[in-house]
Design a protein around this motif. Structure first.
Motif, PDB file in Angstrom:
ATOM      1  N   LEU A   1      -1.286 -11.668   3.039  1.00 48.10           N
ATOM      2  CA  LEU A   1      -0.491 -10.441   2.965  1.00 48.10           C
ATOM      3  C   LEU A   1      -0.126  -9.924   4.349  1.00 48.10           C
ATOM      4  CD1 LEU A   1      -2.394  -8.701   0.032  1.00 48.10           C
ATOM      5  CD2 LEU A   1      -0.132  -9.769  -0.053  1.00 48.10           C
ATOM      6  N   SER A   2      -0.992 -10.150   5.336  1.00 56.86           N
ATOM      7  CA  SER A   2      -0.665  -9.754   6.708  1.00 56.86           C
ATOM      8  C   SER A   2       0.529 -10.547   7.225  1.00 56.86           C
ATOM      9  CB  SER A   2      -1.873  -9.965   7.629  1.00 56.86           C
ATOM     10  OG  SER A   2      -2.947  -9.121   7.275  1.00 56.86           O
ATOM     11  N   ARG A   3       0.610 -11.816   6.855  1.00 52.81           N
ATOM     12  CA  ARG A   3       1.744 -12.640   7.267  1.00 52.81           C
ATOM     13  C   ARG A   3       3.051 -12.147   6.660  1.00 52.81           C
ATOM     14  NH1 ARG A   3      -1.225 -18.549   6.519  1.00 52.81           N
ATOM     15  NH2 ARG A   3      -2.352 -18.521   8.528  1.00 52.81           N
ATOM     16  N   SER A   4       2.961 -11.421   5.559  1.00 52.58           N
ATOM     17  CA  SER A   4       4.156 -10.864   4.920  1.00 52.58           C
ATOM     18  C   SER A   4       4.488  -9.475   5.445  1.00 52.58           C
ATOM     19  CB  SER A   4       3.963 -10.810   3.399  1.00 52.58           C
ATOM     20  OG  SER A   4       3.879 -12.117   2.861  1.00 52.58           O
ATOM     21  N   GLY A   5       3.788  -9.049   6.475  1.00 52.94           N
ATOM     22  CA  GLY A   5       4.129  -7.798   7.136  1.00 52.94           C
ATOM     23  C   GLY A   5       3.344  -6.584   6.712  1.00 52.94           C
ATOM     24  N   TYR A   6       2.361  -6.768   5.810  1.00 50.66           N
ATOM     25  CA  TYR A   6       1.560  -5.633   5.372  1.00 50.66           C
ATOM     26  C   TYR A   6       0.376  -5.405   6.319  1.00 50.66           C
ATOM     27  CZ  TYR A   6       4.065  -6.192   0.951  1.00 50.66           C
ATOM     28  OH  TYR A   6       5.050  -6.304   0.002  1.00 50.66           O
ATOM     29  N   ALA A   7      -0.034  -4.148   6.443  1.00 52.46           N
ATOM     30  CA  ALA A   7      -1.295  -3.830   7.117  1.00 52.46           C
ATOM     31  C   ALA A   7      -2.372  -3.864   6.044  1.00 52.46           C
ATOM     32  CB  ALA A   7      -1.224  -2.452   7.757  1.00 52.46           C
ATOM     33  N   VAL A   8      -3.414  -4.661   6.253  1.00 51.22           N
ATOM     34  CA  VAL A   8      -4.392  -4.914   5.200  1.00 51.22           C
ATOM     35  C   VAL A   8      -5.799  -4.607   5.677  1.00 51.22           C
ATOM     36  CG1 VAL A   8      -5.290  -6.598   3.552  1.00 51.22           C
ATOM     37  CG2 VAL A   8      -2.912  -6.767   4.321  1.00 51.22           C
ATOM     38  N   ASP A   9      -6.504  -3.747   4.929  1.00 48.11           N
ATOM     39  CA  ASP A   9      -7.922  -3.498   5.145  1.00 48.11           C
ATOM     40  C   ASP A   9      -8.689  -4.063   3.951  1.00 48.11           C
ATOM     41  OD1 ASP A   9      -7.410  -2.121   7.505  1.00 48.11           O
ATOM     42  OD2 ASP A   9      -7.231  -0.197   6.472  1.00 48.11           O
ATOM     43  N   VAL A  10      -9.960  -4.396   4.160  1.00 46.74           N
ATOM     44  CA  VAL A  10     -10.778  -5.007   3.111  1.00 46.74           C
ATOM     45  C   VAL A  10     -12.057  -4.212   2.913  1.00 46.74           C
ATOM     46  CG1 VAL A  10     -12.073  -7.061   2.417  1.00 46.74           C
ATOM     47  CG2 VAL A  10      -9.852  -7.314   3.542  1.00 46.74           C
ATOM     48  N   ALA A  11     -12.392  -3.954   1.652  1.00 47.75           N
ATOM     49  CA  ALA A  11     -13.670  -3.326   1.288  1.00 47.75           C
ATOM     50  C   ALA A  11     -14.392  -4.262   0.335  1.00 47.75           C
ATOM     51  CB  ALA A  11     -13.440  -1.968   0.623  1.00 47.75           C
ATOM     52  N   GLY A  12     -15.701  -4.462   0.565  1.00 45.14           N
ATOM     53  CA  GLY A  12     -16.458  -5.393  -0.258  1.00 45.14           C
ATOM     54  C   GLY A  12     -17.236  -4.747  -1.378  1.00 45.14           C
ATOM     55  N   SER A  13     -17.132  -3.429  -1.517  1.00 44.62           N
ATOM     56  CA  SER A  13     -17.872  -2.715  -2.560  1.00 44.62           C
ATOM     57  C   SER A  13     -17.127  -1.448  -2.938  1.00 44.62           C
ATOM     58  CB  SER A  13     -19.280  -2.361  -2.077  1.00 44.62           C
ATOM     59  OG  SER A  13     -19.208  -1.402  -1.031  1.00 44.62           O
ATOM     60  N   ALA A  14     -17.527  -0.840  -4.053  1.00 43.92           N
ATOM     61  CA  ALA A  14     -16.911   0.413  -4.479  1.00 43.92           C
ATOM     62  C   ALA A  14     -17.217   1.526  -3.481  1.00 43.92           C
ATOM     63  CB  ALA A  14     -17.415   0.792  -5.874  1.00 43.92           C
ATOM     64  N   ALA A  15     -18.449   1.573  -2.975  1.00 47.91           N
ATOM     65  CA  ALA A  15     -18.824   2.608  -2.013  1.00 47.91           C
ATOM     66  C   ALA A  15     -17.997   2.512  -0.740  1.00 47.91           C
ATOM     67  CB  ALA A  15     -20.313   2.500  -1.689  1.00 47.91           C
TER      68      ALA A  15
ATOM     69  N   PRO B   1      22.132 -11.088  11.296  1.00 48.58           N
ATOM     70  CA  PRO B   1      20.679 -11.201  11.132  1.00 48.58           C
ATOM     71  C   PRO B   1      19.937 -10.788  12.392  1.00 48.58           C
ATOM     72  CG  PRO B   1      21.661 -13.379  11.415  1.00 48.58           C
ATOM     73  CD  PRO B   1      22.799 -12.413  11.288  1.00 48.58           C
ATOM     74  N   LEU B   2      18.789 -10.135  12.191  1.00 46.55           N
ATOM     75  CA  LEU B   2      17.958  -9.685  13.296  1.00 46.55           C
ATOM     76  C   LEU B   2      16.584 -10.338  13.198  1.00 46.55           C
ATOM     77  CD1 LEU B   2      18.747  -5.853  13.148  1.00 46.55           C
ATOM     78  CD2 LEU B   2      19.846  -7.576  14.600  1.00 46.55           C
ATOM     79  N   ALA B   3      16.063 -10.768  14.320  1.00 46.20           N
ATOM     80  CA  ALA B   3      14.727 -11.377  14.370  1.00 46.20           C
ATOM     81  C   ALA B   3      13.717 -10.304  14.765  1.00 46.20           C
ATOM     82  CB  ALA B   3      14.709 -12.538  15.369  1.00 46.20           C
ATOM     83  N   LEU B   4      12.878  -9.898  13.813  1.00 48.35           N
ATOM     84  CA  LEU B   4      11.896  -8.854  14.066  1.00 48.35           C
ATOM     85  C   LEU B   4      10.478  -9.407  13.952  1.00 48.35           C
ATOM     86  CD1 LEU B   4      13.353  -5.873  11.973  1.00 48.35           C
ATOM     87  CD2 LEU B   4      13.920  -6.559  14.315  1.00 48.35           C
ATOM     88  N   THR B   5       9.576  -8.824  14.710  1.00 49.56           N
ATOM     89  CA  THR B   5       8.164  -9.153  14.560  1.00 49.56           C
ATOM     90  C   THR B   5       7.650  -8.487  13.278  1.00 49.56           C
ATOM     91  OG1 THR B   5       7.360  -7.195  15.724  1.00 49.56           O
ATOM     92  CG2 THR B   5       7.921  -9.124  17.074  1.00 49.56           C
ATOM     93  N   PRO B   6       6.491  -8.916  12.755  1.00 52.46           N
ATOM     94  CA  PRO B   6       5.958  -8.278  11.546  1.00 52.46           C
ATOM     95  C   PRO B   6       5.794  -6.770  11.679  1.00 52.46           C
ATOM     96  CG  PRO B   6       4.816 -10.343  11.929  1.00 52.46           C
ATOM     97  CD  PRO B   6       5.691 -10.106  13.132  1.00 52.46           C
ATOM     98  N   LYS B   7       5.334  -6.284  12.821  1.00 48.95           N
ATOM     99  CA  LYS B   7       5.148  -4.846  12.993  1.00 48.95           C
ATOM    100  C   LYS B   7       6.491  -4.124  13.096  1.00 48.95           C
ATOM    101  CE  LYS B   7       0.807  -4.077  12.616  1.00 48.95           C
ATOM    102  NZ  LYS B   7       0.663  -5.041  11.528  1.00 48.95           N
ATOM    103  N   GLU B   8       7.468  -4.714  13.772  1.00 50.55           N
ATOM    104  CA  GLU B   8       8.809  -4.118  13.818  1.00 50.55           C
ATOM    105  C   GLU B   8       9.395  -4.042  12.408  1.00 50.55           C
ATOM    106  OE1 GLU B   8       9.888  -5.830  18.302  1.00 50.55           O
ATOM    107  OE2 GLU B   8      10.674  -6.813  16.493  1.00 50.55           O
ATOM    108  N   PHE B   9       9.196  -5.104  11.636  1.00 51.17           N
ATOM    109  CA  PHE B   9       9.669  -5.127  10.254  1.00 51.17           C
ATOM    110  C   PHE B   9       8.995  -4.023   9.447  1.00 51.17           C
ATOM    111  CE2 PHE B   9       9.665  -6.485   5.846  1.00 51.17           C
ATOM    112  CZ  PHE B   9      10.939  -7.018   5.662  1.00 51.17           C
ATOM    113  N   GLY B  10       7.683  -3.859   9.639  1.00 53.29           N
ATOM    114  CA  GLY B  10       6.941  -2.841   8.913  1.00 53.29           C
ATOM    115  C   GLY B  10       7.396  -1.437   9.260  1.00 53.29           C
ATOM    116  N   VAL B  11       7.633  -1.182  10.536  1.00 55.80           N
ATOM    117  CA  VAL B  11       8.109   0.140  10.954  1.00 55.80           C
ATOM    118  C   VAL B  11       9.481   0.421  10.368  1.00 55.80           C
ATOM    119  CG1 VAL B  11       8.921   1.487  12.937  1.00 55.80           C
ATOM    120  CG2 VAL B  11       6.741   0.266  13.062  1.00 55.80           C
ATOM    121  N   LEU B  12      10.383  -0.563  10.452  1.00 58.80           N
ATOM    122  CA  LEU B  12      11.729  -0.366   9.910  1.00 58.80           C
ATOM    123  C   LEU B  12      11.687  -0.142   8.404  1.00 58.80           C
ATOM    124  CD1 LEU B  12      14.768  -0.267  10.307  1.00 58.80           C
ATOM    125  CD2 LEU B  12      14.812  -2.763  10.053  1.00 58.80           C
ATOM    126  N   ARG B  13      10.888  -0.921   7.700  1.00 55.60           N
ATOM    127  CA  ARG B  13      10.779  -0.755   6.246  1.00 55.60           C
ATOM    128  C   ARG B  13      10.289   0.655   5.914  1.00 55.60           C
ATOM    129  NH1 ARG B  13       7.278  -5.038   3.048  1.00 55.60           N
ATOM    130  NH2 ARG B  13       5.738  -4.394   4.610  1.00 55.60           N
TER     131      ARG B  13
END
Length: 227
Positions: free
Chosen positions: A20-34, A153-165
């Motif tokens: 999902l990070s490669r698709s431009g999302y910022a991703v955090d992970v939690a291993g438990s409900a707490a 067409p514009l060539a954007l980095t993943p973070k540039e893409f995320g900001v624009l989106r």
């Protein structure tokens, strides 16, 4: 957009984070409900990917707690919930949806289908029902991860893409640096760096002069859009 993956299987959680990070999302992970509850109370998430079987509870209970306000969530918007589970019986799916989940995906699944479901859920917060966003002569395709301006067409980095989106989903609004940091970067981002300012600067150069207006002390807005 910022996602929270709540999954105790480390290999799967890491695979989702990387994919999902490669698709431009910022991703955090939690291993438990707490851990998920703690992260939800601190960070503003656009969508939560929630496993049903967790070491300290189950996703059904956590989802209901979020929807009922028993678990505090940061940010102004309501976090979308996509349940991921091997429990695919009709009763389980109905229980998840009735408990407040927005969608339910049974394991095993393909990353492409997961990404399509994520895009569909996130589109509920903006106008339009397609995978494309259009503001003026800017067109952003969330499925193909492409951006064009006036057909070029514009060539954007993943973070540039995320900001624009993120800016394109809020046309006419001034978006603060803090809000961009919350929704485009993950929990490892240093809030005291100039990373947002630098990324907006490089994005502005690629889009063209006057494309993003800066409001000192307030944030940024796509130019040419009425406030």
């Amino acid at each position: 957009m910022r996602l929270l993956v709540v999954e105790d299987e480390e290999d799967l959680a890491e695979g989702l984070r990387v994919g999902l990070s490669r698709s431009g999302y910022a991703v955090d992970v939690a291993g438990s409900a707490a851990e998920a509850c703690e992260m939800l109370s601190v960070n503003a998430y656009d969508l939560m990917l929630l496993d049903v079987n967790l070491p300290d509870g189950d996703g059904f209970t956590l989802c209901r707690a979020v929807r009922n306000g028993e678990v505090g969530t940061a940010g102004d918007g309501e976090v979308r919930v996509l349940m991921l589970t091997a429990r695919g019986t009709l009763d389980d799916r109905v229980r998840g949806l009735d408990g407040g989940a927005d969608d339910y995906l049974v394991k095993p699944f393909h990353l492409r289908e997961l990404e399509a479901r994520i895009r569909a859920l996130l589109r509920r917060d903006v106008s339009g029902t397609t995978a494309s966003l259009t503001v003026g002569d800017l067109r952003l395709d969330t499925a193909r991860q492409t951006v064009t301006r006036d057909g070029r067409p514009l060539a954007l980095t993943p973070k540039e893409f995320g900001v624009l989106r993120y800016l394109m989903t809020r046309p006419g609004h001034v978006v603060s640096s803090e809000e961009l940091l919350e929704h485009v970067w993950d929990a490892h981002a240093d809030p005291f760096t100039q990373t947002v300012r630098v990324t907006v600067g490089t994005l502005r150069r690629k889009l063209g002069q006057g494309s993003i207006a800066t409001f000192v002390g307030r944030g940024y807005r796509l130019a040419g859009i009425a406030a």
